[in-house]
Write a protein that holds these residues in place. Structure first.
Motif, mmCIF file in Angstrom:
data_model
loop_
_atom_site.group_PDB
_atom_site.id
_atom_site.type_symbol
_atom_site.label_atom_id
_atom_site.label_comp_id
_atom_site.label_asym_id
_atom_site.label_seq_id
_atom_site.Cartn_x
_atom_site.Cartn_y
_atom_site.Cartn_z
ATOM 1 N N UNK A 198 56.399 69.231 40.251
ATOM 2 C CA UNK A 198 55.515 68.450 39.381
ATOM 3 C C UNK A 198 54.582 69.394 38.640
ATOM 4 N N UNK A 199 54.288 69.022 37.382
ATOM 5 C CA UNK A 199 53.553 69.913 36.484
ATOM 6 C C UNK A 199 52.114 69.457 36.247
ATOM 7 N N UNK A 200 51.699 68.299 36.754
ATOM 8 C CA UNK A 200 50.343 67.820 36.516
ATOM 9 C C UNK A 200 49.358 68.526 37.461
ATOM 10 N N UNK A 201 48.172 68.866 36.917
ATOM 11 C CA UNK A 201 47.184 69.595 37.723
ATOM 12 C C UNK A 201 46.182 68.662 38.395
ATOM 13 N N UNK A 202 46.347 67.338 38.311
ATOM 14 C CA UNK A 202 45.425 66.416 38.960
ATOM 15 C C UNK A 202 46.150 65.134 39.316
ATOM 16 N N UNK A 203 45.614 64.441 40.345
ATOM 17 C CA UNK A 203 46.092 63.112 40.732
ATOM 18 C C UNK A 203 44.861 62.237 40.937
ATOM 19 N N UNK A 204 45.024 60.929 40.802
ATOM 20 C CA UNK A 204 43.906 59.985 40.869
ATOM 21 C C UNK A 204 44.172 58.955 41.942
ATOM 22 N N UNK A 205 43.141 58.751 42.808
ATOM 23 C CA UNK A 205 43.202 57.711 43.832
ATOM 24 C C UNK A 205 42.428 56.499 43.316
ATOM 25 N N UNK A 206 43.066 55.326 43.343
ATOM 26 C CA UNK A 206 42.466 54.083 42.855
ATOM 27 C C UNK A 206 42.203 53.182 44.052
ATOM 28 N N UNK A 207 40.910 52.825 44.280
ATOM 29 C CA UNK A 207 40.524 51.958 45.401
ATOM 30 C C UNK A 207 39.999 50.653 44.828
ATOM 31 N N UNK A 208 40.519 49.540 45.314
ATOM 32 C CA UNK A 208 40.087 48.210 44.895
ATOM 33 C C UNK A 208 39.515 47.471 46.106
ATOM 34 N N UNK A 209 38.339 46.799 45.875
ATOM 35 C CA UNK A 209 37.710 46.055 46.972
ATOM 36 C C UNK A 209 36.761 45.024 46.352
ATOM 37 N N UNK B 150 47.159 71.983 42.988
ATOM 38 C CA UNK B 150 47.691 73.286 42.590
ATOM 39 C C UNK B 150 49.002 73.103 41.841
ATOM 40 N N UNK B 151 49.199 73.882 40.762
ATOM 41 C CA UNK B 151 50.459 73.892 40.005
ATOM 42 C C UNK B 151 50.898 75.331 39.806
ATOM 43 N N UNK B 152 52.234 75.488 39.622
ATOM 44 C CA UNK B 152 52.805 76.811 39.369
ATOM 45 C C UNK B 152 53.054 76.959 37.881
ATOM 46 N N UNK B 153 52.914 78.218 37.413
ATOM 47 C CA UNK B 153 53.251 78.495 36.020
ATOM 48 C C UNK B 153 53.868 79.875 35.937
ATOM 49 N N UNK B 154 54.752 79.978 34.958
ATOM 50 C CA UNK B 154 55.445 81.239 34.686
ATOM 51 C C UNK B 154 55.306 81.457 33.184
ATOM 52 N N UNK B 155 54.219 82.166 32.814
ATOM 53 C CA UNK B 155 53.862 82.232 31.397
ATOM 54 C C UNK B 155 54.629 83.293 30.632
ATOM 55 N N UNK B 156 55.022 84.390 31.263
ATOM 56 C CA UNK B 156 55.719 85.419 30.509
ATOM 57 C C UNK B 156 56.083 86.612 31.355
ATOM 58 N N UNK B 157 56.738 87.614 30.681
ATOM 59 C CA UNK B 157 57.187 88.841 31.345
ATOM 60 C C UNK B 157 56.764 90.013 30.467
ATOM 61 N N UNK B 158 56.247 91.067 31.118
ATOM 62 C CA UNK B 158 55.844 92.280 30.407
ATOM 63 C C UNK B 158 56.746 93.429 30.811
#
Length: 741
Positions: free
Chosen positions: A124-135, A149-157
């Protein structure tokens, strides 16, 4: 923090809430107006307790994969709160997300609801998740967003100390210049990103890496000195699951200016492991020589090259493997290119053609437990390597199972042998082909052998009359090698009878006999067919005609006369006479028909039997008038019968003489009577003629005297004369009738 630690924190939080849960929050009779998905909630009445919301993020590594668990807990709520998740403003899909929900009910009537969202980080590529509480105590759903946490592979040098910084930004390609002959060359590639690990592949000019260049970790290492063929466009791709990064860089090789030294060329030929090995070497050259092989069209071989360097000079060794045998004479050339040569140098070796193989094929049969097997053998004697042998059935692609073996002979030749064993019935009547492939043959060579079918069994049929029985027996005999018991009578429709089968063996020959009992009247004039079905599927038949018999009549050979029936249906008996007082008199009979034999019995009208001697009715004692009467003789053959009736009269000499005298007297009287009648007729006729003459004359006279018809003057006939005339006519009629009778 792992899941156990998370559960411990939740429990301590629940105990804290239980201490505070005795304080009532208030009463509410109004329903919670809506939820996040705009669905109505039912009305809740009673004491409400607002939940305390806590969200935590934990991670762990399982089997080398990084996973994250986001827990959202609503503590001390009354009624039970509702928890849901949003990823990228949408509810998470089933894969790769999993949600575990647990609920704990406290003694004060409140409850704690916990929901844990788990997912692998690399999927999964999203850097956040949301918890929804109803009461119901919350004016609107509470959204709590946490970062994950997310992984990224931006480039090679590209890292290299002598790299020129003239990359092509439009193409994303860097340039790297190497010197010809330099050693210990390492080209390092550095990944930009936070992936835990990655896969890397490199290629050169859309092909594999050149010889001497290897990928070690994330670095390209040139083993040995750099050569001019190391130059080209390299492309290295890094990937971690769906994350990818690519680096392209162009490698150029700057040549060294050196004085060329020509190589020393040598070519050798040897035979090894069934191959002709041609070795070509170009040694002690500066720079290294370029070597290649030139083969005739359609000929291929396995080749490789080795390079060695010593004190600045280079030696190239090329090896070419060719088949040890060939159907053609061929020439292989080793071609060496070097700056010291104005033109390429060639070294050639000619290989002679091979002798053709000697192929033999044979077969044999063997019978075991009544079943016939066929053994086929195909042998090929040739030069090395051994020939390849396969089998083929008929014109199809069907093959058979076989065993192969190879043996090297003392003279260096190789013997290949392939044998197969199978049921003769499987390929009966078909051709079996042995196909031989060998390097000395331009095309595969075949040898064919015909698998003989089973010999047709000897069948015979016959019909036998049963002694002391009204039945006949049809017999079907079947004799041959491997004959089975599949015998059957094909009978006309609705025919029934008793059949029995018997078989016996004498060595390889087996005899089977099928019998059928039947009454003659059931199949007379018909054909019975015996059918044998072999285990190979062949069918043999034999037809047995059942004769049609008849008895047309029983005739009497003695002199006899027929006696007519009073009803006009023809003679009902034959009348014959026997001599009275004579011994051993015979009435000879003959039976007309096509029957082979018959029973002939004669009896008197009272039913008593008459002694018979063959076809003769015998009267052994003296004949008397008591032996006269009607006799009946019947000939029979099964259901066929014929009868003759004989009227026997007993006569003697005295009777014959008396009858002769009576006949003579009767004949004489008849003659006299006939003469008398004849004389009477003549006399009467004469007198009437005289009277008619007188009457005619008187009539003629009257006609001359007066006119008129003579009949007018015709005198009346005298009555006495008329009566006499009538009697004469009547008598004549009687005589005619008697003569007619």
């Amino acid at each position: 923090m792992n899941d156990k630690k998370l559960v411990g924190n939740l429990k301590s939080r629940e105990r804290r809430l239980e201490e505070l849960s005795h304080q009532a929050v208030g009463w509410s009779a109004a329903p919670y107006p809506h939820t996040l998905d705009n669905t109505m909630q039912p009305s809740i009445t009673g004491i409400l307790s607002r939940p305390d919301i806590q969200v935590e993020v934990n991670s762990e590594t399982i089997n080398g994969f990084h996973y994250q668990a986001v827990s959202c807990s609503a503590f001390g709520g009354r009624p039970v709160p509702q928890i849901s998740w949003l990823v990228d403003s949408r509810p998470p899909s089933h894969y790769p997300f999993t949600v575990d929900v647990s609920e704990t009910v406290h003694s004060n009537g409140t409850s704690t609801l916990s929901s844990i969202l788990r997912f692998p980080t690399h999927l999964q590529d999203e850097d956040s998740v949301t918890c929804v509480v109803q009461h119901p105590t919350l004016p609107k759903p509470t959204l709590t967003t946490v970062r994950v946490e997310t992984f990224n592979l931006s480039g090679v040098q590209l890292l290299f100390s002598e790299m020129r910084n003239n990359s092509d930004d439009s193409q994303g390609t860097a340039s790297l210049e190497l010197k010809d002959g330099q050693s210990d060359t390492v080209i390092r590639l550095q990944v930009t990103g936070n992936v835990p690990h990655y896969n890397v592949t490199c290629k050169k000019d859309d092909g594999p890496l050149p010889e001497g260049v290897e990928l070690v970790g994330s670095s390209l290492t040139v083993q040995g000195p750099v050569e001019h063929w190391h130059a080209g466009l390299y492309e290295c791709s890094f990937s971690y699951h769906h994350l990818k990064a690519t680096l392209k860089f162009n490698v150029t090789v700057k040549p060294q200016v050196i004085q060329p030294v020509p190589p020393t060329i040598r070519v050798d030929l040897r035979t090894e492991d069934g191959h002709r090995v041609i070795e070509c070497s170009a040694a002690d050259a500066v720079p290294v020589a370029n070597m290649s092989w030139l083969l005739p069209e359609g000929v291929s071989g396995v080749s490789w090259f080795n390079l060695t360097s010593h004190n600045g000079s280079h030696s190239v060794r090329g090896v070419l493997l060719l088949p040890a045998c060939s159907p053609w004479e061929l020439t292989a050339e080793c071609v060496i290119n070097h700056p010291a040569f104005e033109e390429p140098e060639n070294r050639s070796i000619t290989l002679p053609l091979c002798a053709r193989p000697n192929i033999t094929i044979n077969s044999s049969t063997e019978r075991r437990d009544g079943v016939e097997y066929t053994d086929v053998d195909c042998s090929v004697e040739s030069v090395a390597p051994a020939a390849t042998i396969t089998w083929q059935v008929g014109n199809s692609d069907n093959s058979i199972s076989y065993l192969s073996e190879t043996q090297v002979q003392a003279d260096g030749l190789v013997s290949a042998r392939s044998s197969a064993r199978f049921l003769s019935s499987l390929y009966s009547g078909q051709n079996l082909t042995c196909t031989v492939e060998h390097l000395s043959l331009e095309a595969p060579e075949t040898k064919t052998i015909h698998i003989l079918g089973p010999k047709a069994p000897l069948m015979s049929v016959s019909v036998v009359r049963q002694k002391d029985s009204p039945l006949w027996q049809a017999v079907c005999d079947c004799t041959g090698e491997g004959v089975g018991t599949n015998l059957e009578w094909v009978l006309p429709e609705n025919a029934k009878g008793l059949t029995s089968l018997h078989s016996e063996s004498e060595g390889c020959v087996r005899k089977a006999r099928l019998t059928y009992l039947f009454p003659l009247a059931l199949h007379e004039g018909q054909e019975l067919t015996c059918v044998y079905q072999s285990e190979y599927g062949a069918t043999e038949t034999k037809t047995l005609p059942i004769p049609r018999y008849y008895i047309s009549a029983v005739t009497v050979l003695n002199h006899s006369t027929p006696l007519q029936s009073r009803y006009g249906d023809g003679p009902f008996a034959q009348k014959l006479a026997l001599q009275e007082g004579h011994h051993n008199q015979r009435i000879l009979l003959r039976v007309e028909g096509n029957i082979p034999e018959y029973n002939l019995n004669c009896k008197r009208s009272d039913g008593s039997l008459v002694q018979m001697d063959g076809v003769a009715m015998v009267f052994l004692s003296e004949l008397t008038e008591q032996d006269e009467g009607l006799y009946s003789c019947q000939a029979s053959f099964y259901h066929h019968t014929a009868t003759v009736n004989i009227q026997v009269e007993v006569t003697s000499v005295e009777k014959h003489l008396a009858i002769a005298a009576i006949i003579c007297m009767s004949s004489a009287l008849a003659i006299l009577l006939i003469l008398a009648v004849t004389l009477w007729v003549c006399c009467t006729g004469y007198s009437k003629t005289q009277y008619k003459k007188k009457e005619s004359f008187s009539a003629l006279t009257s006609m001359m005297q007066e006119p008129g018809s003579p009949e007018v003057k015709k005198p009346a006939v005298i009555e006495n004369d008329s009566k006499e005339y009538d009697q004469l006519v009547n008598f004549s009629i009687v005589i005619d009738l008697k003569s007619t009778v």
